[in-house]
Motif scaffolding. Structure first.
Motif, PDB file in Angstrom:
ATOM      1  N   PHE B  14       0.929  -0.998   0.077  1.00 46.43           N
ATOM      2  CA  PHE B  14      -0.074   0.153   0.056  1.00 46.43           C
ATOM      3  C   PHE B  14       0.869   1.252  -0.020  1.00 46.43           C
ATOM      4  CE2 PHE B  14      -2.865   3.096   2.013  1.00 46.43           C
ATOM      5  CZ  PHE B  14      -3.947   2.930   1.550  1.00 46.43           C
ATOM      6  N   PHE B  17       2.414   1.844  -3.445  1.00 44.41           N
ATOM      7  CA  PHE B  17       1.493   2.272  -4.264  1.00 44.41           C
ATOM      8  C   PHE B  17       0.790   3.472  -4.259  1.00 44.41           C
ATOM      9  CE2 PHE B  17      -2.722   1.573  -6.769  1.00 44.41           C
ATOM     10  CZ  PHE B  17      -2.091   1.569  -8.131  1.00 44.41           C
ATOM     11  N   SER B  21      -0.972   6.242  -6.946  1.00 49.49           N
ATOM     12  CA  SER B  21      -2.395   5.987  -7.377  1.00 49.49           C
ATOM     13  C   SER B  21      -3.049   7.275  -7.662  1.00 49.49           C
ATOM     14  CB  SER B  21      -3.150   5.043  -6.294  1.00 49.49           C
ATOM     15  OG  SER B  21      -2.996   5.693  -5.041  1.00 49.49           O
ATOM     16  N   VAL B 115       0.437  -1.642 -10.078  1.00 47.77           N
ATOM     17  CA  VAL B 115       0.735  -2.607  -9.091  1.00 47.77           C
ATOM     18  C   VAL B 115       1.926  -3.649  -9.540  1.00 47.77           C
ATOM     19  CG1 VAL B 115      -0.059  -4.353  -7.627  1.00 47.77           C
ATOM     20  CG2 VAL B 115      -1.447  -2.425  -7.875  1.00 47.77           C
ATOM     21  N   PRO B 139      -2.913  -2.853  -2.387  1.00 46.95           N
ATOM     22  CA  PRO B 139      -2.969  -1.896  -3.164  1.00 46.95           C
ATOM     23  C   PRO B 139      -3.698  -2.019  -4.437  1.00 46.95           C
ATOM     24  CG  PRO B 139      -0.683  -3.254  -3.459  1.00 46.95           C
ATOM     25  CD  PRO B 139      -1.342  -3.778  -2.035  1.00 46.95           C
TER      26      PRO B 139
END
Lengths: 109, 235
Positions: B14, B17, B21, B115, B139
């Motif tokens: 997480f 990423f 994002s 990802v 993610p």
């Protein structure tokens, strides 16, 4: 009604390509092993694929090579920012700043 | 299922990423607006978004749907635009081979460029299946939620949102942010340069196959550069 149904069939058919491609090797699991050499070569897939997505967007304008366009200038600035700074937001601010300055401010591209 | 190593994997995936994002947001909004602009209802647009879940394939097939193109052409176009995922799927498959079939289908549906690009190396290196699963699914699920949410913004805001601000360029910036640190070694840089320039030079190929050809050339060039570099050191 039949037109609406046809659209949903169309969407399902398009969607099937998502699972077919993304699952092509993951879903069969053990049964679909690639040769070790090919597997090692695939380590270069992310870099090659990312560049393949970026390059047309920054090098082409209307399908033609365009070495002087605001998007390429912005991409160069983003690259320099990424090399010099670890700040995750700065590339977005700098890149959009350059792009909007050149295209809106100076009326290029 | 949610044990400690799953959580540690999820946190790492997480964290890696999250900054990238943000590039998805304008891309999702643009896709939402585009789906409405060819006449899909909000329900149909969000249905397409959930079923297809592939921005490039969605944007690429919209003009064909609008033009009433035959089904086989729509499917073929979507297939070609999604073809790069065959390469990603093959690369990731060893990391997922030990999981249940349901989990493999679910993770296939969620597989996205970002990802894969940022986390595939870490996922393939890890020996811990719980850590790997966390690192992939956290993610990926975040990306799905973000995509659906901001597509909905585009779908509902179509007509109200300001056009002409080139916000879709943020997606390209996000891709560059992933690409630059990745290209730190010479073979990776070669793979990126050949992949990018190859795609541009081969753009005349029918059915947008230039991108697939460019990626394949980039992979081959990177692999060749690695061998050449190793051979050079030995000599």
């Amino acid at each position: 009604m039949s037109e609406g149904l046809w659209l949903w069939i169309t969407l399902a058919a398009i969607g099937s390509t998502t699972i077919l491609t993304r699952g092509s090797f993951i879903i069969p699991g053990e049964r679909a092993r690639l040769p070790a050499t090919l597997q090692r070569a695939l380590r270069y897939a992310p870099a090659a694929a990312l560049a393949a997505l970026v390059a047309p967007d920054v090098l082409l304008a209307d399908g033609e090579l365009s070495p002087f366009n605001p998007r390429l200038a912005a991409a160069v600035v983003v690259t320099l920012v990424c090399l010099r700074s670890r700040n995750p937001w700065l590339p977005f601010i700098a890149g959009m700043g350059v792009l909007l300055l050149l295209s809106k401010g100076f009326g290029l591209g | 299922m949610f044990n400690d190593s799953f959580k540690r994997g999820a946190a790492e995936g997480f964290r890696a990423f999250l900054p990238l994002s943000v590039g998805i947001v304008p891309w999702a909004v643009v896709t939402g607006v585009a789906m409405r602009s060819i006449g899909l209802s909000p329900l149909e647009a969000m249905g397409m978004n959930a079923i297809v879940y592939a921005g490039t394939a969605q944007l690429g097939t919209l003009p064909l749907i609008a033009a009433g193109a035959p089904l086989w052409l729509l499917v073929l176009t979507a297939l070609v635009l999604n073809l790069r995922f065959v390469i990603f799927s093959a690369a990731l498959a060893p990391a997922f081979a030990g999981y249940t079939r349901r989990r493999r289908v679910f993770s296939s549906y969620l597989l996205v460029d970002g990802v894969f690009a940022v986390l595939s190396e870490r996922i393939l290196k890890s020996d811990d299946p719980h850590w790997r699963w966390g690192c992939y699914i956290a993610p990926s699920a975040w990306c799905w939620v973000l995509w659906q949410t901001f597509t909905l913004v585009g779908v509902l805001g179509a007509g109200v949102l300001p056009a002409n601000w080139s916000l879709e360029f943020m997606a390209t910036i996000a891709l560059l942010v992933m690409l630059v640190p990745m290209s730190a070694t010479r073979p990776m840089l070669v793979a990126a340069l050949v992949g990018g320039l190859g795609t541009v030079l081969l753009r005349g190929l029918p059915l947008k196959l230039g991108m697939i050809a460019g990626i394949a050339l980039g992979i081959a060039a990177g692999f060749a550069a690695e061998h050449w570099q190793r051979g050079g050191r030995r000599a």
